[in-house]
Design a protein around this motif. Structure first.
Motif, short mmCIF file in Angstrom:
data_model
loop_
_atom_site.label_atom_id
_atom_site.label_comp_id
_atom_site.label_asym_id
_atom_site.label_seq_id
_atom_site.Cartn_x
_atom_site.Cartn_y
_atom_site.Cartn_z
N ARG A 59 0.83 -1.21 0.00
CA ARG A 59 0.00 0.00 0.00
C ARG A 59 0.87 1.26 0.00
O ARG A 59 0.53 2.26 -0.66
CB ARG A 59 -0.92 0.01 1.23
CG ARG A 59 -2.11 -0.90 1.13
CD ARG A 59 -3.02 -0.60 -0.06
NE ARG A 59 -3.46 0.77 -0.13
CZ ARG A 59 -4.51 1.27 0.51
NH1 ARG A 59 -5.25 0.47 1.26
NH2 ARG A 59 -4.85 2.53 0.39
N LEU A 60 1.98 1.22 0.73
CA LEU A 60 2.88 2.38 0.77
C LEU A 60 3.46 2.68 -0.61
O LEU A 60 3.76 3.83 -0.93
CB LEU A 60 4.01 2.13 1.78
CG LEU A 60 3.63 2.22 3.26
CD1 LEU A 60 4.79 1.80 4.14
CD2 LEU A 60 3.19 3.65 3.61
N ASN A 102 -7.28 -2.31 -0.31
CA ASN A 102 -8.16 -1.54 -1.21
C ASN A 102 -9.50 -2.25 -1.36
O ASN A 102 -10.55 -1.60 -1.41
CB ASN A 102 -7.51 -1.40 -2.59
CG ASN A 102 -6.21 -0.65 -2.55
OD1 ASN A 102 -5.13 -1.25 -2.48
ND2 ASN A 102 -6.26 0.68 -2.60
N TYR A 103 -9.43 -3.57 -1.46
CA TYR A 103 -10.65 -4.38 -1.61
C TYR A 103 -10.52 -5.61 -0.72
O TYR A 103 -9.44 -6.17 -0.59
CB TYR A 103 -10.83 -4.82 -3.07
CG TYR A 103 -10.91 -3.68 -4.04
CD1 TYR A 103 -12.10 -3.02 -4.30
CD2 TYR A 103 -9.75 -3.24 -4.70
CE1 TYR A 103 -12.16 -1.95 -5.19
CE2 TYR A 103 -9.80 -2.18 -5.60
CZ TYR A 103 -11.01 -1.54 -5.83
OH TYR A 103 -11.06 -0.50 -6.71
N ASN A 104 -11.66 -5.99 -0.12
CA ASN A 104 -11.60 -7.11 0.81
C ASN A 104 -12.86 -7.97 0.71
O ASN A 104 -13.96 -7.44 0.64
CB ASN A 104 -11.46 -6.58 2.25
CG ASN A 104 -11.51 -7.70 3.28
OD1 ASN A 104 -12.48 -7.83 4.01
ND2 ASN A 104 -10.47 -8.50 3.33
N LEU A 105 -12.66 -9.27 0.66
CA LEU A 105 -13.76 -10.22 0.76
C LEU A 105 -13.62 -10.92 2.11
O LEU A 105 -12.57 -11.49 2.41
CB LEU A 105 -13.70 -11.25 -0.37
CG LEU A 105 -13.91 -10.69 -1.79
CD1 LEU A 105 -13.75 -11.80 -2.82
CD2 LEU A 105 -15.27 -10.03 -1.94
N ARG A 106 -14.66 -10.86 2.92
CA ARG A 106 -14.57 -11.41 4.27
C ARG A 106 -15.41 -12.67 4.43
O ARG A 106 -16.37 -12.90 3.72
CB ARG A 106 -15.04 -10.37 5.29
CG ARG A 106 -14.22 -9.09 5.27
CD ARG A 106 -14.51 -8.27 6.50
NE ARG A 106 -13.84 -6.96 6.44
CZ ARG A 106 -13.73 -6.16 7.49
NH1 ARG A 106 -14.20 -6.51 8.65
NH2 ARG A 106 -13.13 -5.00 7.37
N THR A 121 -2.21 -1.96 -5.66
CA THR A 121 -3.55 -2.42 -5.30
C THR A 121 -3.47 -3.68 -4.45
O THR A 121 -2.85 -4.67 -4.85
CB THR A 121 -4.38 -2.71 -6.56
OG1 THR A 121 -4.51 -1.51 -7.33
CG2 THR A 121 -5.77 -3.20 -6.19
N VAL A 122 -4.10 -3.64 -3.28
CA VAL A 122 -4.08 -4.78 -2.35
C VAL A 122 -5.49 -5.32 -2.22
O VAL A 122 -6.43 -4.59 -1.87
CB VAL A 122 -3.54 -4.36 -0.97
CG1 VAL A 122 -3.72 -5.51 0.03
CG2 VAL A 122 -2.08 -3.96 -1.07
N ILE A 123 -5.63 -6.62 -2.49
CA ILE A 123 -6.90 -7.33 -2.30
C ILE A 123 -6.67 -8.37 -1.21
O ILE A 123 -5.67 -9.09 -1.24
CB ILE A 123 -7.35 -8.03 -3.60
CG1 ILE A 123 -7.60 -7.00 -4.70
CG2 ILE A 123 -8.61 -8.85 -3.35
CD1 ILE A 123 -7.86 -7.63 -6.07
#
Length: 266
Positions: free
Chosen positions: A192-193, A214-218, A197-199
């Motif tokens: 991220r720094l 940035n995007y997350n599925l939980r 793009t972080v999923i």
């Protein structure tokens, strides 16, 4: 049933106390209700129910129901001096799957599918252990779905090199059952720094990884122990992966059909 929420009763309005009393008296039923049914039972709007859940510290009604299910499960375990029964484990996993399904919003799936269909490099971090099985499954499914630039590594040093040399549009995917594994968190923060793009795919509880993605599925999967043995099921994480891959395949088919129609019109 005792609701052990760290919130003084004087902080609740008369309306919220009324809802709390109903939950106290009907915890088993509420744990399996939809938000619409619950709102109808207590004669308040669904928006009032959501505000009530958030005031108690939950992200929404699905997480509140998950909390109630675990309270009921804990009571069942405490009432049974012997080992956890197979039926109780099966019922808990089933409840986790139902709750997980309620978290899979179409907008989240669409945004991630749109990103992955852009033919950008996709980097997967696999810190070994049970997570490696999930990451390997995702890697295989992405290849089958037509993604050609998928790179998996088990070495934090190698992934750090990828992060430092990647372009801004490149994608990094992290899977964590706890959402707090130090090695995974540090790499996700570094990505991220660097503006990448972080999923992430991780549990809904105590989830530091989800907060910085940035995007997350939980998914729902609460750690449980029985005489020192970890009973946590990874089934919900595979359910999320399988659901996403199915959605992603449909998305790509729709995209291909749309491009074919454009070509024909030209």
């Amino acid at each position: 049933m005792k609701l052990n929420l760290n919130l003084p009763l004087h902080a609740l309005s008369s309306k919220e106390l009324e809802m709390m009393q109903y939950v106290h008296d009907h915890s088993d039923e509420v744990a399996s209700m939809s938000i619409q049914t619950f709102a109808k039972e207590i004669n308040y709007s669904t928006s009032t129910v959501i505000r009530f859940c958030r005031k108690l510290g939950f992200s929404g009604f699905p997480e509140f129901k998950f909390f109630l299910r675990n309270l009921n499960l804990q009571k069942e375990l405490n009432d049974t001096p012997t080992n956890v029964s197979v039926d109780s484990i099966k019922n808990t996993i089933k409840a986790d799957l139902v709750s997980t399904a309620s978290l899979l919003g179409s907008d989240d799936l669409f945004q991630i599918a749109r990103l992955l269909s852009g033919n950008r490099p996709i980097y997967l971090y696999s810190p070994a252990g049970l997570t490696d099985i999930a990451v390997s499954y995702l890697e295989s499914m992405l290849f089958i779905s037509g993604c050609q630039k998928v790179y998996k590594t088990t070495a934090a040093k190698a992934l750090r090199h990828f992060i430092q040399t990647a372009e801004k549009e490149d994608i990094f995917i992290f899977i964590s059952n706890s959402g707090r594994f130090e090695s995974t968190l540090n790499l996700a923060k570094e990505a991220r720094l660097h503006g990448l793009t972080v999923i992430s795919i991780s549990s809904i509880e105590n989830n530091d990884l989800a907060e910085l993605s940035n995007y997350n599925l939980r998914f729902f999967s609460k750690k449980r122990e029985n005489n020192g043995a970890d009973l946590t099921s990874r089934l919900c994480s595979f359910f999320v992966l399988s659901s996403f891959i199915e959605y992603f395949s449909l998305y790509k088919k729709g995209l291909k059909h749309e491009n074919e129609n454009v070509s024909e019109s030209d």
